[in-house]
Design a protein around this motif. Structure first.
Motif, PDB file in Angstrom:
ATOM      1  N   TYR A  43      36.037  50.522  45.602  1.00 31.36           N
ATOM      2  CA  TYR A  43      35.782  51.057  44.064  1.00 31.36           C
ATOM      3  C   TYR A  43      35.986  49.850  43.156  1.00 31.36           C
ATOM      4  O   TYR A  43      36.560  49.240  43.159  1.00 31.36           O
ATOM      5  CB  TYR A  43      36.474  52.275  43.663  1.00 31.36           C
ATOM      6  N   LEU A  44      35.352  50.031  41.764  1.00 29.52           N
ATOM      7  CA  LEU A  44      35.359  49.137  40.601  1.00 29.52           C
ATOM      8  C   LEU A  44      35.808  50.324  39.700  1.00 29.52           C
ATOM      9  O   LEU A  44      35.465  51.224  39.399  1.00 29.52           O
ATOM     10  CB  LEU A  44      34.439  48.377  40.356  1.00 29.52           C
ATOM     11  N   TRP A  45      36.386  49.795  38.468  1.00 32.00           N
ATOM     12  CA  TRP A  45      36.604  50.434  37.298  1.00 32.00           C
ATOM     13  C   TRP A  45      36.192  49.406  36.033  1.00 32.00           C
ATOM     14  O   TRP A  45      36.257  48.501  35.936  1.00 32.00           O
ATOM     15  CB  TRP A  45      37.821  50.736  37.056  1.00 32.00           C
ATOM     16  N   ASP A  46      35.400  50.159  35.217  1.00 31.56           N
ATOM     17  CA  ASP A  46      35.035  49.551  33.965  1.00 31.56           C
ATOM     18  C   ASP A  46      36.134  49.902  32.838  1.00 31.56           C
ATOM     19  O   ASP A  46      37.139  50.559  33.085  1.00 31.56           O
ATOM     20  CB  ASP A  46      33.598  50.118  33.605  1.00 31.56           C
ATOM     21  N   SER A  47      35.802  48.974  31.719  1.00 23.13           N
ATOM     22  CA  SER A  47      36.821  49.106  30.493  1.00 23.13           C
ATOM     23  C   SER A  47      36.841  50.533  29.857  1.00 23.13           C
ATOM     24  O   SER A  47      37.722  50.709  29.217  1.00 23.13           O
ATOM     25  CB  SER A  47      36.338  47.996  29.527  1.00 23.13           C
ATOM     26  N   GLU A  48      35.902  51.393  30.275  1.00 21.18           N
ATOM     27  CA  GLU A  48      36.072  53.089  29.717  1.00 21.18           C
ATOM     28  C   GLU A  48      36.905  53.744  30.689  1.00 21.18           C
ATOM     29  O   GLU A  48      37.146  54.932  30.520  1.00 21.18           O
ATOM     30  CB  GLU A  48      34.893  53.490  29.552  1.00 21.18           C
ATOM     31  N   GLY A  49      37.446  53.238  31.722  1.00 23.97           N
ATOM     32  CA  GLY A  49      37.957  54.125  32.732  1.00 23.97           C
ATOM     33  C   GLY A  49      37.478  54.646  33.786  1.00 23.97           C
ATOM     34  O   GLY A  49      38.045  55.289  34.648  1.00 23.97           O
ATOM     35  N   THR A  50      35.952  54.556  33.786  1.00 23.62           N
ATOM     36  CA  THR A  50      35.208  54.963  34.659  1.00 23.62           C
ATOM     37  C   THR A  50      35.355  54.459  36.171  1.00 23.62           C
ATOM     38  O   THR A  50      35.231  53.113  36.355  1.00 23.62           O
ATOM     39  CB  THR A  50      33.589  54.755  34.565  1.00 23.62           C
ATOM     40  N   ARG A  51      35.478  55.106  37.066  1.00 25.45           N
ATOM     41  CA  ARG A  51      35.443  54.612  38.549  1.00 25.45           C
ATOM     42  C   ARG A  51      34.104  54.820  39.066  1.00 25.45           C
ATOM     43  O   ARG A  51      33.339  55.661  38.874  1.00 25.45           O
ATOM     44  CB  ARG A  51      36.407  55.649  39.624  1.00 25.45           C
ATOM     45  N   ILE A  52      33.722  53.331  39.856  1.00 24.53           N
ATOM     46  CA  ILE A  52      32.466  53.203  40.129  1.00 24.53           C
ATOM     47  C   ILE A  52      32.575  52.923  41.675  1.00 24.53           C
ATOM     48  O   ILE A  52      33.405  51.806  42.209  1.00 24.53           O
ATOM     49  CB  ILE A  52      31.838  52.115  39.583  1.00 24.53           C
ATOM     50  N   LEU A  53      31.804  53.619  42.648  1.00 28.81           N
ATOM     51  CA  LEU A  53      31.518  53.263  43.944  1.00 28.81           C
ATOM     52  C   LEU A  53      30.802  52.091  44.020  1.00 28.81           C
ATOM     53  O   LEU A  53      29.510  52.141  43.622  1.00 28.81           O
ATOM     54  CB  LEU A  53      30.997  54.488  44.816  1.00 28.81           C
ATOM     55  N   ASP A  54      31.109  51.124  44.820  1.00 30.27           N
ATOM     56  CA  ASP A  54      30.578  49.680  44.702  1.00 30.27           C
ATOM     57  C   ASP A  54      29.508  49.879  46.170  1.00 30.27           C
ATOM     58  O   ASP A  54      30.102  49.570  47.027  1.00 30.27           O
ATOM     59  CB  ASP A  54      31.544  48.592  44.843  1.00 30.27           C
ATOM     60  N   GLY A  55      28.347  50.154  45.926  1.00 27.12           N
ATOM     61  CA  GLY A  55      27.545  50.048  46.886  1.00 27.12           C
ATOM     62  C   GLY A  55      26.638  48.934  47.300  1.00 27.12           C
ATOM     63  O   GLY A  55      25.874  48.976  48.099  1.00 27.12           O
ATOM     64  N   MET A  56      27.023  47.787  46.509  1.00 26.17           N
ATOM     65  CA  MET A  56      26.483  46.586  46.890  1.00 26.17           C
ATOM     66  C   MET A  56      27.455  45.484  47.282  1.00 26.17           C
ATOM     67  O   MET A  56      27.087  44.209  47.266  1.00 26.17           O
ATOM     68  CB  MET A  56      25.912  46.024  45.619  1.00 26.17           C
ATOM     69  N   SER A  57      28.665  45.777  47.587  1.00 27.41           N
ATOM     70  CA  SER A  57      29.819  44.845  47.805  1.00 27.41           C
ATOM     71  C   SER A  57      29.856  43.829  46.917  1.00 27.41           C
ATOM     72  O   SER A  57      29.827  42.561  47.286  1.00 27.41           O
ATOM     73  CB  SER A  57      29.560  44.251  49.300  1.00 27.41           C
ATOM     74  N   GLY A  58      29.825  44.233  45.654  1.00 25.93           N
ATOM     75  CA  GLY A  58      29.848  43.261  44.471  1.00 25.93           C
ATOM     76  C   GLY A  58      28.334  42.599  44.479  1.00 25.93           C
ATOM     77  O   GLY A  58      27.531  43.200  43.564  1.00 25.93           O
ATOM     78  N   LEU A  59      27.986  41.536  45.108  1.00 26.42           N
ATOM     79  CA  LEU A  59      26.515  41.197  45.346  1.00 26.42           C
ATOM     80  C   LEU A  59      26.446  40.549  46.812  1.00 26.42           C
ATOM     81  O   LEU A  59      26.327  39.413  46.912  1.00 26.42           O
ATOM     82  CB  LEU A  59      26.403  39.964  44.121  1.00 26.42           C
ATOM     83  N   TRP A  60      26.303  41.853  47.639  1.00 27.16           N
ATOM     84  CA  TRP A  60      26.073  41.442  49.004  1.00 27.16           C
ATOM     85  C   TRP A  60      27.347  40.617  49.576  1.00 27.16           C
ATOM     86  O   TRP A  60      27.266  39.841  50.397  1.00 27.16           O
ATOM     87  CB  TRP A  60      25.006  40.607  49.353  1.00 27.16           C
ATOM     88  N   THR A  61      28.655  40.711  48.970  1.00 20.62           N
ATOM     89  CA  THR A  61      29.548  39.757  49.160  1.00 20.62           C
ATOM     90  C   THR A  61      31.300  40.453  49.605  1.00 20.62           C
ATOM     91  O   THR A  61      31.444  39.617  50.611  1.00 20.62           O
ATOM     92  CB  THR A  61      29.980  39.029  47.612  1.00 20.62           C
ATOM     93  N   ALA A  62      31.609  41.493  48.898  1.00 17.31           N
ATOM     94  CA  ALA A  62      32.878  41.737  49.321  1.00 17.31           C
ATOM     95  C   ALA A  62      32.901  42.552  50.599  1.00 17.31           C
ATOM     96  O   ALA A  62      33.374  43.681  50.174  1.00 17.31           O
ATOM     97  CB  ALA A  62      33.364  42.453  48.027  1.00 17.31           C
ATOM     98  N   ASN A  63      32.691  42.125  51.609  1.00 18.35           N
ATOM     99  CA  ASN A  63      32.739  42.813  52.870  1.00 18.35           C
ATOM    100  C   ASN A  63      34.031  43.507  53.166  1.00 18.35           C
ATOM    101  O   ASN A  63      34.287  44.484  53.759  1.00 18.35           O
ATOM    102  CB  ASN A  63      32.367  41.919  54.044  1.00 18.35           C
ATOM    103  N   LEU A  64      35.393  42.997  52.665  1.00 22.73           N
ATOM    104  CA  LEU A  64      36.611  43.650  52.890  1.00 22.73           C
ATOM    105  C   LEU A  64      36.777  44.601  51.751  1.00 22.73           C
ATOM    106  O   LEU A  64      38.063  44.880  51.664  1.00 22.73           O
ATOM    107  CB  LEU A  64      37.621  42.585  53.056  1.00 22.73           C
ATOM    108  N   GLY A  65      35.853  44.558  50.616  1.00 26.85           N
ATOM    109  CA  GLY A  65      36.259  45.650  49.620  1.00 26.85           C
ATOM    110  C   GLY A  65      37.175  44.644  48.497  1.00 26.85           C
ATOM    111  O   GLY A  65      37.328  43.264  48.616  1.00 26.85           O
ATOM    112  N   HIS A  66      37.593  45.198  47.653  1.00 25.20           N
ATOM    113  CA  HIS A  66      38.349  44.740  46.489  1.00 25.20           C
ATOM    114  C   HIS A  66      39.956  44.673  46.550  1.00 25.20           C
ATOM    115  O   HIS A  66      40.499  45.656  47.045  1.00 25.20           O
ATOM    116  CB  HIS A  66      37.835  45.081  45.086  1.00 25.20           C
TER     117      HIS A  66
END
Length: 460
Positions: A43-66
């Protein structure tokens, strides 16, 4: 740092001082950038506190997540011990030596030497120079042409962008560098003839390579460059007949094979490299992104012994390199990243669970009124949006509906990328069934919201 500023302030500062990649800056300025402030696992969070499911691994990148603590600690320890040392001037250091050995263990048997950079674009620029230098050293300097494919993405530097086959990038090169040719991409859904089977289409797409070799003269061709799966081009998955025929043609004419694994490397298809999944024998593999799960920039080219042997046979410099080639901190993080992927058995997990789970989830949407095709391999997936399912007719103004759909995904808290009117996903390797269930619910809502926006444009 984030707490010092409100979202609106950060957006204003961003508009004043930050030029974004691949962006319509006029439209960005009017709408403002979304400010991402935190990541944890999938997951990622934006500055408004919204939780976002990361369906792109950042940019095909974060294989281990964040925010894996082990990767941060590996970088921290290396910074305290040796924060920087170059690899010029006959010097080396332990992290780059150990990482090179590890990559040689994971790569196909004939690939045992690594040249490092900081991005996929750099690695493909390096591969271009290595390929042409190899043929020059062998006494065949006319072999300069590198054949790639339309809609291929090999980076955004001028050389790597020229090798890639994206016309909208070529338009900004003024002009495209010479020495590159582009053939059809193996995109059965978009390029097949009426009634043509995937197998027959795969053979035809592969033989476009032989046609191009003969058209320009085999004595002038240095290599064929291809992504095992065309990621940024829309997750275009070649039919099973394609890569064996490409390998046959490459072998027949004695040219080099460059596998661009910047997206597919390090487990995404359920093998360490997609070359192993497809059974091809590349002479060079370029990598980046997931080598460190994106925690710090690192890229490279893993090189065939036969190319290295030619380099070694000549007592002169290979005049190429980067300040950060083999950066010790990046190499230390990469070593820890690969160690965790092995310990948690994430590569076989893609083959046994996460890959099949993605395919099963996407298949549920194949009958949606907007969807022409769903496809996936490993943890790469795509949903084609069309105006007419029967004829595969696209919407007017290609890409418009994809952006509408993407914005609905973002609004529903799920990052899915639009490539024209193809929605693509590349989840982290750590997804559990909970994330697949969550993604399924969001996809259903986003597709229905998009359908509501464009219903009047669908075929009757």
């Amino acid at each position: 740092m984030t707490n010092q500023y409100q979202s609106a302030q950060l957006q204003e500062l961003d508009a004043l001082h930050h030029l974004h990649p691949f962006t319509d800056h006029q439209s960005l300025r009017s709408g403002g950038a979304r400010v991402i402030v935190r990541g944890d696992g999938p997951y990622l969070w934006d500055s408004e506190g919204t939780r976002i499911l990361d369906g792109m691994s950042g940019l095909w990148t974060a294989n281990l997540g964040h925010s894996r603590k082990e990767l941060a600690e590996a970088g921290y320890r290396q910074m305290l011990e040796l924060p920087f040392s170059n690899t010029f001037f006959r010097t080396t250091h332990p992290p780059v030596v150990l990482l090179s050995r590890k990559l040689a263990e994971l790569a196909p048997d004939n690939l045992n030497q690594v040249f490092y950079g900081s991005s996929g674009s750099e690695s493909n620029d390096t591969a271009i120079r290595l390929i042409r230098h190899y043929w020059a050293l062998k006494g065949e300097p006319k072999r300069r042409i590198i054949i790639s494919r339309k809609n291929a993405y090999h980076g955004s530097t001028i050389a790597a962008g020229s090798m890639g086959g994206m016309a909208h990038m070529h338009a900004h090169s003024y002009p495209v560098y010479e020495g590159f040719r582009h053939i059809m991409d193996p995109y059965w859904y978009g390029e097949s003839r009426e009634g043509e089977s995937p197998e027959a289409f795969g053979i035809r797409a592969a033989r476009a390579l032989e046609d191009e070799i003969l058209a320009v003269g085999p004595e002038n061709v240095a290599a064929f460059a291809g992504e095992p799966v065309q990621g940024a081009g829309g997750v275009k998955i070649a039919p099973e007949s394609y890569w064996p025929e490409v390998q046959r043609i490459v072998d027949k004419y004695g040219i080099l094979l460059l596998a661009d694994e910047v997206i597919t490397g390090f487990g995404r298809l359920g093998t360490w490299f997609a070359s192993q999944y497809y059974g091809i024998r590349p002479n060079l593999i370029t990598f980046a992104k997931a080598a460190t799960s994106g925690y710090i920039p690192l890229s490279g080219v893993i090189v065939d012994d036969k190319i290295v042997d030619v380099l070694m046979a000549h007592a002169d410099d290979f005049n190429h390199g980067y300040t950060f080639s083999g950066h010790p901190v990046a190499c230390a993080v990469a070593l820890k990243n690969l160690e965790i992927i092995e310990q948690e058995k994430l590569v076989p997990r893609v083959k046994e669970f996460t890959g099949p789970a993605l395919a099963k989830m996407l298949a549920k949407f194949k009958d949606h009124p907007l969807v022409g095709e769903v496809r996936s391999v490993g943890l790469l997936g795509a949903i084609e949006l069309v105006a007419d399912k029967r004829t595969r007719r696209r919407f007017a103004d290609l890409g418009r509906v994809g952006l509408i759909c993407r914005d609905h995904f973002f609004g529903e808290g799920f990052i899915m990328r639009a490539v024209f009117d193809t929605m693509v996903t590349a989840p982290p390797l750590i997804w559990t069934q909970d994330q697949f269930d969550e993604a399924e619910e969001v996809i259903a809502r986003a597709l229905d919201l998009t359908l509501n926006d464009v219903a009047g444009e669908l075929a009757a």
